[in-house]
Design a protein around this motif. Structure first.
Motif, PDB file in Angstrom:
ATOM      1  N   ALA A 163     -26.926 -23.150   1.031  1.00 56.99           N
ATOM      2  CA  ALA A 163     -27.459 -23.298   2.401  1.00 56.99           C
ATOM      3  C   ALA A 163     -28.625 -24.377   2.588  1.00 56.99           C
ATOM      4  O   ALA A 163     -28.725 -24.976   3.515  1.00 56.99           O
ATOM      5  CB  ALA A 163     -28.047 -21.811   2.870  1.00 56.99           C
ATOM      6  N   ALA A 173     -24.716 -10.220   5.558  1.00 60.86           N
ATOM      7  CA  ALA A 173     -25.233 -10.896   6.804  1.00 60.86           C
ATOM      8  C   ALA A 173     -25.789 -12.502   6.088  1.00 60.86           C
ATOM      9  O   ALA A 173     -25.993 -13.531   6.870  1.00 60.86           O
ATOM     10  CB  ALA A 173     -26.670 -10.491   6.985  1.00 60.86           C
ATOM     11  N   GLU A 174     -25.600 -12.502   4.684  1.00 63.02           N
ATOM     12  CA  GLU A 174     -25.646 -13.979   4.085  1.00 63.02           C
ATOM     13  C   GLU A 174     -24.613 -14.666   3.758  1.00 63.02           C
ATOM     14  O   GLU A 174     -24.594 -15.754   3.439  1.00 63.02           O
ATOM     15  CB  GLU A 174     -26.544 -13.676   2.794  1.00 63.02           C
ATOM     16  N   LEU A 190     -24.719  -8.157   0.988  1.00 68.09           N
ATOM     17  CA  LEU A 190     -24.771  -9.692   1.494  1.00 68.09           C
ATOM     18  C   LEU A 190     -24.180  -9.927   2.371  1.00 68.09           C
ATOM     19  O   LEU A 190     -23.991 -11.183   2.926  1.00 68.09           O
ATOM     20  CB  LEU A 190     -24.238 -10.506   0.157  1.00 68.09           C
ATOM     21  N   ARG A 215     -27.157 -14.166  -3.924  1.00 66.94           N
ATOM     22  CA  ARG A 215     -27.921 -14.365  -3.274  1.00 66.94           C
ATOM     23  C   ARG A 215     -28.963 -15.709  -3.504  1.00 66.94           C
ATOM     24  O   ARG A 215     -28.972 -16.489  -2.576  1.00 66.94           O
ATOM     25  CB  ARG A 215     -29.184 -13.280  -2.946  1.00 66.94           C
ATOM     26  N   ARG A 222     -20.567 -22.746  12.179  1.00 67.96           N
ATOM     27  CA  ARG A 222     -20.618 -22.829  10.699  1.00 67.96           C
ATOM     28  C   ARG A 222     -20.448 -24.327  10.289  1.00 67.96           C
ATOM     29  O   ARG A 222     -20.813 -24.861   9.393  1.00 67.96           O
ATOM     30  CB  ARG A 222     -20.067 -21.669   9.768  1.00 67.96           C
ATOM     31  N   LEU A 263     -26.144 -18.682  -3.082  1.00 71.42           N
ATOM     32  CA  LEU A 263     -26.066 -18.945  -1.508  1.00 71.42           C
ATOM     33  C   LEU A 263     -27.139 -19.449  -0.927  1.00 71.42           C
ATOM     34  O   LEU A 263     -27.023 -20.371  -0.061  1.00 71.42           O
ATOM     35  CB  LEU A 263     -25.772 -17.426  -0.787  1.00 71.42           C
ATOM     36  N   SER A 264     -28.355 -19.180  -1.338  1.00 69.30           N
ATOM     37  CA  SER A 264     -29.441 -20.076  -0.796  1.00 69.30           C
ATOM     38  C   SER A 264     -29.628 -21.302  -1.232  1.00 69.30           C
ATOM     39  O   SER A 264     -29.763 -22.323  -0.280  1.00 69.30           O
ATOM     40  CB  SER A 264     -30.819 -19.336  -1.483  1.00 69.30           C
TER      41      SER A 264
END
Length: 370
Positions: free
Chosen positions: A165, A213-214, A211, A158, A331, A161-162
């Motif tokens: 992003a 949705a992420e 995860l 998490r 994306r 990935l943040s």
């Protein structure tokens, strides 16, 4: 109609190249198939300027909103380690962060990997690994898996990935539905992972469930799971895993990506022609074929041939291509960024080196405290 089929078939492929510049032959087959992306390896990469030039030229032959992929997990899987600086592994970062409480280290791992990804012209890194670091796979996976528990994997992924992003880089969770229970390398063999669906659902699949949705992309592996309804069919070719479990039961709505279709894990199950058709039937949106022009063209032609022979597959091929196009558009809609100056590259190199030293120091302190 045939042209629509050909365009759809090519748009389901992400392909590799042979060297640091395009050859005349590569220009010819890229123009023919018009893939949806390029993936590069250490054999293709000298420095940022050369890599950006190679990506800029090769993607002119690709479909719009194309993927520019690289594997940067850190540790043993780090295609830029020689071109800029070695990045610490996911396991080292997760251990340092989870045991010290400095969870920002996991976010910084993602941010730094994203920054070097962009510096070399890529828009996608095929990370994070979501496999559990179980004893069965320790000899194969090494330090690629962040933690033995799903909670540890989720915390790392998490934050990672943040970090990606925040810099505008697309990540990819892998290797669905999980290689933690496997003791063979899918590059060479087809592992038979003897875990029940209940075990997999309650352990291996928890990161994907939490995860979903992420994760912009999920990569499916080539292992078999004989204690489940998929039997002896590798996950990449299994509608049970891709459609029934990932897309329907978990409800995943992102891009579904195959692991390299040149791997022994899938080609020992079926020749490329059959494997490519099976993967699309299973629910895969994009197939990765990383090196051989022969295998790339065999996959491309097999999809066309099957669509010409089967009205049902024809409809499916066009449907998969439409979904992949929509997801790519949402994306991969950012242009190649301006190149970093030599000073900026040197600053990034130093930031990576300092981060690696910080992780090494955290681990040393933790070991001393035992």
């Amino acid at each position: 109609m045939t042209q629509n089929i050909r365009h759809a078939a090519g748009s389901l492929l992400v392909v590799g190249l042979s060297g640091t510049e395009l050859t005349r032959l590569e220009r010819a087959w890229l123009k023919l198939i018009q893939p949806s992306g390029i993936i590069l390896f250490r054999r293709n990469i000298i420095d940022a300027a050369q890599t950006r030039a190679l990506l800029a030229e090769s993607t002119t032959y690709c479909n719009p909103h194309s993927l520019r992929c690289v594997d940067i997990e850190g540790g043993t899987v780090d295609r830029l380690r020689d071109a800029i600086a070695p990045m610490p592994s996911a396991q080292a970062v997760a251990q340092a962060a989870l045991r010290s409480g400095a969870t920002s280290l996991m976010l910084r791992h993602g941010e730094l990997i994203a920054r070097e990804t962009l510096a070399f012209g890529f828009n996608t890194t095929l990370a994070p690994v979501l496999d559990l670091a179980l004893p069965e796979s320790a000899a194969v996976m090494g330090t690629r898996s962040a933690d033995a528990t799903s909670a540890g994997v989720i915390a790392y992924a998490r934050a990672f990935l943040s970090g990606l992003a925040a810099q505008g880089v697309v990540g990819c969770g892998k290797h669905f539905p999980g290689l933690g229970g496997g003791n063979l390398d899918t590059h060479l063999e087809t592992p038979a992972i003897d875990r029940t669906l209940q075990q997999i659902w309650q352990e291996d699949l928890v990161p994907y469930r939490e995860l979903a949705a992420e994760l912009p992309m999920v990569m499916v592996n080539h292992a078999t799971y004989p204690a489940t309804r998929s039997g002896e069919r590798p996950a990449t070719a299994s509608a049970y895993w891709v459609t029934a479990i990932l897309l329907r039961k978990i409800g995943y709505r992102g891009l579904v990506f195959s692991d390299d279709m040149e791997m022994g894990g899938i080609l020992k199950y079926a020749p490329m022609e059959e494997a490519a058709v099976c993967a699309i039937r299973a629910g895969i949106h994009l197939m990765e074929i990383c090196h051989s022009p022969e295998l790339i063209l065999r996959a491309y032609e097999s999809l066309i041939h099957e669509a010409e022979q089967s009205a049902a597959f024809h409809r499916l091929l066009l449907e998969r291509a439409a979904v992949a196009r929509r997801l790519r558009r949402s994306r991969f809609n950012k242009p190649l960024l301006r190149a970093l100056s030599s000073v900026q590259l040197a600053t990034l190199r130093e930031a990576i080196s300092q981060f690696r030293q910080e992780i090494e120091q955290e681990i040393k302190q933790e070991r001393k405290a035992r």
